[in-house]
Design a protein around this motif. Structure first.
Motif, mmCIF file in Angstrom:
data_model
loop_
_atom_site.group_PDB
_atom_site.id
_atom_site.type_symbol
_atom_site.label_atom_id
_atom_site.label_comp_id
_atom_site.label_asym_id
_atom_site.label_seq_id
_atom_site.Cartn_x
_atom_site.Cartn_y
_atom_site.Cartn_z
ATOM 1 N N ASP A 380 29.269 53.886 12.779
ATOM 2 C CA ASP A 380 28.155 53.720 13.710
ATOM 3 C C ASP A 380 27.830 52.250 13.943
ATOM 4 O O ASP A 380 27.428 51.866 15.051
ATOM 5 C CB ASP A 380 26.919 54.442 13.188
ATOM 6 N N ALA A 381 27.972 51.435 12.904
ATOM 7 C CA ALA A 381 27.685 50.008 13.058
ATOM 8 C C ALA A 381 28.594 49.382 14.115
ATOM 9 O O ALA A 381 28.182 48.496 14.865
ATOM 10 C CB ALA A 381 27.843 49.296 11.719
ATOM 11 N N TYR A 382 29.845 49.859 14.184
ATOM 12 C CA TYR A 382 30.793 49.362 15.182
ATOM 13 C C TYR A 382 30.717 50.156 16.494
ATOM 14 O O TYR A 382 31.412 49.814 17.455
ATOM 15 C CB TYR A 382 32.220 49.440 14.635
ATOM 16 N N ASN A 383 29.909 51.240 16.498
ATOM 17 C CA ASN A 383 29.888 52.151 17.642
ATOM 18 C C ASN A 383 31.301 52.631 17.965
ATOM 19 O O ASN A 383 31.701 52.745 19.132
ATOM 20 C CB ASN A 383 29.263 51.486 18.879
ATOM 21 N N ASN A 384 32.042 52.904 16.919
ATOM 22 C CA ASN A 384 33.422 53.352 17.079
ATOM 23 C C ASN A 384 33.440 54.818 17.491
ATOM 24 O O ASN A 384 32.512 55.573 17.192
ATOM 25 C CB ASN A 384 34.190 53.149 15.768
ATOM 26 N N ASP A 385 34.516 55.250 18.165
ATOM 27 C CA ASP A 385 34.573 56.643 18.592
ATOM 28 C C ASP A 385 35.960 57.250 18.507
ATOM 29 O O ASP A 385 36.183 58.345 19.041
ATOM 30 C CB ASP A 385 34.034 56.793 20.023
ATOM 31 N N SER A 386 36.896 56.569 17.833
ATOM 32 C CA SER A 386 38.268 57.067 17.826
ATOM 33 C C SER A 386 38.976 56.747 16.517
ATOM 34 O O SER A 386 38.633 55.789 15.820
ATOM 35 C CB SER A 386 39.071 56.451 18.986
ATOM 36 N N TRP A 387 39.971 57.590 16.218
ATOM 37 C CA TRP A 387 40.931 57.315 15.144
ATOM 38 C C TRP A 387 42.331 57.234 15.765
ATOM 39 O O TRP A 387 42.684 58.106 16.576
ATOM 40 C CB TRP A 387 40.974 58.455 14.129
ATOM 41 N N PRO A 388 43.147 56.246 15.433
ATOM 42 C CA PRO A 388 42.789 55.023 14.722
ATOM 43 C C PRO A 388 42.168 54.014 15.690
ATOM 44 O O PRO A 388 42.331 54.122 16.910
ATOM 45 C CB PRO A 388 44.146 54.528 14.215
ATOM 46 N N ALA A 389 41.473 53.034 15.118
ATOM 47 C CA ALA A 389 40.925 51.931 15.904
ATOM 48 C C ALA A 389 40.951 50.690 15.029
ATOM 49 O O ALA A 389 40.609 50.749 13.846
ATOM 50 C CB ALA A 389 39.499 52.231 16.356
ATOM 51 N N ASP A 390 41.396 49.567 15.597
ATOM 52 C CA ASP A 390 41.549 48.325 14.832
ATOM 53 C C ASP A 390 40.720 47.208 15.443
ATOM 54 O O ASP A 390 40.726 47.009 16.672
ATOM 55 C CB ASP A 390 43.021 47.896 14.810
ATOM 56 N N TYR A 391 40.039 46.472 14.577
ATOM 57 C CA TYR A 391 39.236 45.311 14.969
ATOM 58 C C TYR A 391 39.758 44.113 14.181
ATOM 59 O O TYR A 391 39.726 44.112 12.941
ATOM 60 C CB TYR A 391 37.756 45.546 14.649
ATOM 61 N N LEU A 392 40.239 43.101 14.896
ATOM 62 C CA LEU A 392 40.810 41.918 14.251
ATOM 63 C C LEU A 392 39.785 40.789 14.250
ATOM 64 O O LEU A 392 39.282 40.403 15.321
ATOM 65 C CB LEU A 392 42.077 41.477 14.989
ATOM 66 N N LEU A 393 39.464 40.272 13.052
ATOM 67 C CA LEU A 393 38.444 39.238 12.892
ATOM 68 C C LEU A 393 39.084 37.929 12.483
ATOM 69 O O LEU A 393 40.033 37.906 11.684
ATOM 70 C CB LEU A 393 37.426 39.660 11.825
ATOM 71 N N ASP A 394 38.549 36.829 13.010
ATOM 72 C CA ASP A 394 39.045 35.525 12.586
ATOM 73 C C ASP A 394 38.371 35.085 11.295
ATOM 74 O O ASP A 394 37.586 35.832 10.699
ATOM 75 C CB ASP A 394 38.874 34.490 13.704
ATOM 76 N N GLN A 395 38.652 33.863 10.849
ATOM 77 C CA GLN A 395 38.180 33.398 9.546
ATOM 78 C C GLN A 395 36.659 33.223 9.484
ATOM 79 O O GLN A 395 36.087 33.078 8.403
ATOM 80 C CB GLN A 395 38.869 32.075 9.163
ATOM 81 N N THR A 396 35.986 33.256 10.627
ATOM 82 C CA THR A 396 34.521 33.129 10.647
ATOM 83 C C THR A 396 33.815 34.483 10.745
ATOM 84 O O THR A 396 32.587 34.536 10.749
ATOM 85 C CB THR A 396 34.071 32.255 11.830
ATOM 86 N N GLY A 397 34.597 35.552 10.857
ATOM 87 C CA GLY A 397 33.999 36.880 10.979
ATOM 88 C C GLY A 397 33.765 37.313 12.416
ATOM 89 O O GLY A 397 33.135 38.351 12.655
ATOM 90 N N GLU A 398 34.268 36.538 13.384
ATOM 91 C CA GLU A 398 34.151 36.917 14.791
ATOM 92 C C GLU A 398 35.283 37.871 15.157
ATOM 93 O O GLU A 398 36.435 37.672 14.765
ATOM 94 C CB GLU A 398 34.230 35.682 15.693
ATOM 95 N N ALA A 399 34.963 38.915 15.925
ATOM 96 C CA ALA A 399 35.989 39.816 16.422
ATOM 97 C C ALA A 399 36.748 39.129 17.548
ATOM 98 O O ALA A 399 36.150 38.599 18.480
ATOM 99 C CB ALA A 399 35.367 41.109 16.921
ATOM 100 N N ARG A 400 38.095 39.169 17.456
ATOM 101 C CA ARG A 400 38.916 38.473 18.458
ATOM 102 C C ARG A 400 39.893 39.401 19.177
ATOM 103 O O ARG A 400 40.469 39.011 20.199
ATOM 104 C CB ARG A 400 39.691 37.326 17.786
#
Length: 573
Positions: A380-400
């Motif tokens: 819910d925090a990501y408002n995700n709705d599917s399997w699989p789903a990938d979120y790639l974050l950089d070294q600062t924690g930003e989604a890229r």
């Protein structure tokens, strides 16, 4: 909020005029006619509103927490209705029922005829049409989002549905009190009402009214959906259910629209990757696997690393086909500061079991950290709705970068390498070499659930009966991309349990066919009438391969189940 409450009330009112109300009408009429008390109709409807509201909001949560079957409340209601029918037919039973109320005054309770208890019983078995309002309420309850808004919307919906029923109950009481012939024969009226109540309760219990409901045109559905799905109301219902737009996905889509070619291929430079916003931290995780001492992780502790957040669940074939890519990235790049966190968010009840997750993750070769997200907190925090789903974050924690579903592995690896290079890694290993098994057949049979929550959409033959052992009969011809039960089955919300002579026929279009199964026993598999194999089913519910071909096949699978085997979900590849 006022507008939403008004629409909830109107939605309930429309529901009460639809075929969904057929099973409860005889109970309301019989209940209203069995007492001269003016308060009885109001007590019946008050009981219905209370029990229906509690069932919708809390029933699933409470029963799941206690490990009880989700059909328990319905059977409690049916049992109470049978008991009340017996009390109308046999005076001695009525006296016995009144005893618990003696401190309140047995005569007062007898005068009112137990109307509130009748209403409580009816509320447990009253299942109205699931329009947008009721669907939003159910989604909120399923995700434990019970608050003042969902409570008031439920009450207003129940009140709207109850008002026409209240009018009917009042008319039935007046017929009893104003018609002298009926008033002078009140004991006979009570016995007749008892018979009507008993027969109606049996009809509800055994589904005798289901065909009548489906035969009557659903003339109110379009009106209800039009009112409840328009403009600001649709947004309010979405907010109530907890559904929100995925901001990371939205920013990714906006960026891809500007340069679709670069988005499809991945960016060779980190500076070219879009900034998709700060990634949410892990929330509501009930357990951690594959971390030192089972200690939790946090994004703040992972700063300086390139992180891939992978939402998955172990019995999902789409996830299983994607896992080799994720595992290869982790194994090849972890020494360069790359971390994978698999957020395991369950689809089925058995996927909540941490021991099942641990066992199946080991078999699937998942040795990176796993966050057990049983309560959908991180989902819910990501408002995700599917399997699989990938979120790639950089070294600062930003989604890229963001990817949903299967495929796109080359682009995601390019993005991983770009972020690692930007993080100071000058010598990266060669790119991974994992075969992409994403299905490319556009006509492939879609995922087919066996539990009754979705099964009616893809099953033919005898209509699916909920939570009751039933003898099914398959039609002589199975249409493409559909399935049919044959023999004895008990279909539950998430799975069906085989009884005697149980089979499933499935006409599919795919290279590979899989089925999630549990329980213990054997399953014989035949293809176009020719025996293929016999599968031994035991242990943790998991995915089994039924058919594997070198190319796309169109054919008929016949599965023969021994009693006790559970079938959950067909998937295809």
């Amino acid at each position: 909020m006022a507008e939403l409450l008004a629409v909830a009330f109107l939605g309930g009112l429309i529901t009460s005029l639809s075929p969904c109300i057929v099973p409860v009408l005889p109970v309301i009429l019989a209940g209203g006619a069995t007492s001269a008390s003016r308060s009885r109709p109001y007590l019946i409807i008050a009981g219905l509103v209370v029990s229906f509201s509690l069932t919708v909001l809390l029933g699933t949560i409470v029963l799941s927490a206690l490990g009880l079957p989700l059909s328990l409340l319905r059977w409690i209601g049916i049992g109470l209705l049978f008991l009340l029918a017996a009390s109308l037919l046999i005076p001695g039973i009525a006296v016995w029922i009144e005893k618990p109320f003696s401190r309140l005054g047995a005569s007062r309770y007898a005068k009112r005829g137990g109307g509130f208890v009748l209403g409580l019983s009816l509320g447990f078995v009253f299942v109205p049409c699931a329009g947008p309002v009721l669907s939003a309420i159910s989604a909120a309850a399923a995700n434990h989002r019970i608050n003042a808004s969902s409570l008031f919307v439920t009450l207003f919906y129940a009140a709207g549905a109850a008002i026409p029923l209240l009018i009917l109950a009042i008319l039935a009481r007046r017929a009893t009190t104003q018609w002298s012939s009926m008033r002078s024969h009140l004991p006979v009226v009570r016995r007749v009402a008892g018979v009507v109540l008993a027969v109606t309760t049996a009809a509800i219990a055994f589904g005798w009214l289901d065909s009548l409901q489906t035969a009557v045109p659903g003339y109110t559905s379009a009106l209800e959906n039009h009112i409840e799905s328009s403009g600001s109301i649709a947004k309010s219902l979405q907010s109530l259910s907890g559904e929100k737009a995925n901001p990371i996905a939205a920013k990714q889509a906006k960026s891809a629209a500007k340069d679709p070619a670069r988005a499809a291929a991945g960016s060779p430079k980190a500076a070219s990757l879009p900034d998709l916003g700060k990634a949410p931290d892990f929330k509501g995780i009930v357990d951690w696997l594959n971390t030192p001492g089972g200690q939790p992780l946090s994004l703040s502790a992972l700063k300086g690393k390139v992180v891939l957040i992978d939402f998955w669940t172990y019995s999902c074939i789409n996830c299983q086909r994607a896992l080799p890519h994720v595992e290869a990235w982790y194994n090849d790049y972890k020494k360069d500061g790359f971390v994978v966190v698999g957020v395991h968010t369950p689809e089925f009840a058995f996927e909540h079991d941490v021991s099942n997750i641990r066992s199946e993750a080991s078999k699937l070769g998942v040795d990176y950290p796993i966050a057990v997200d049983n309560n959908y907190g991180t989902w819910d925090a990501y408002n995700n709705d599917s399997w699989p789903a990938d979120y790639l974050l950089d070294q600062t924690g930003e989604a890229r970068a963001y990817s949903v579903g299967e495929g796109g592995y080359s682009a995601m690896e390019t993005n991983i390498r770009a972020l690692l290079t930007a993080n100071g890694i000058t010598h990266l290993p060669p790119r991974t070499d994992v075969s992409d098994r994403t299905p490319t057949n556009q006509d492939q049979t879609p995922e087919t659930y066996v539990g009754y929550e979705y099964a009616p959409l893809n099953f033919v033959g005898t209509p699916v009966v909920n939570d009751k052992s039933t003898d099914y009969h398959a039609p002589s011809s199975i249409p493409q991309s559909t399935a049919a039960f044959n023999g004895q089955w008990t279909d539950h919300k998430q799975e069906a349990t085989a009884g005697t002579k149980a089979t499933i026929q499935l006409r599919f279009d795919a290279s590979n066919v899989y089925l999630v199964m549990g329980g213990s026993g054997t399953v014989g598999v035949s293809y176009n009438g020719h025996p293929l194999t016999t599968l031994a089913v035991s242990g943790v519910p998991k995915l089994y391969t039924l058919f594997s071909g070198s190319s796309v096949q169109s054919g008929l699978l016949t599965l023969t189940f021994s009693p006790g085997v559970q079938a959950f979900d067909f998937t295809f590849g």
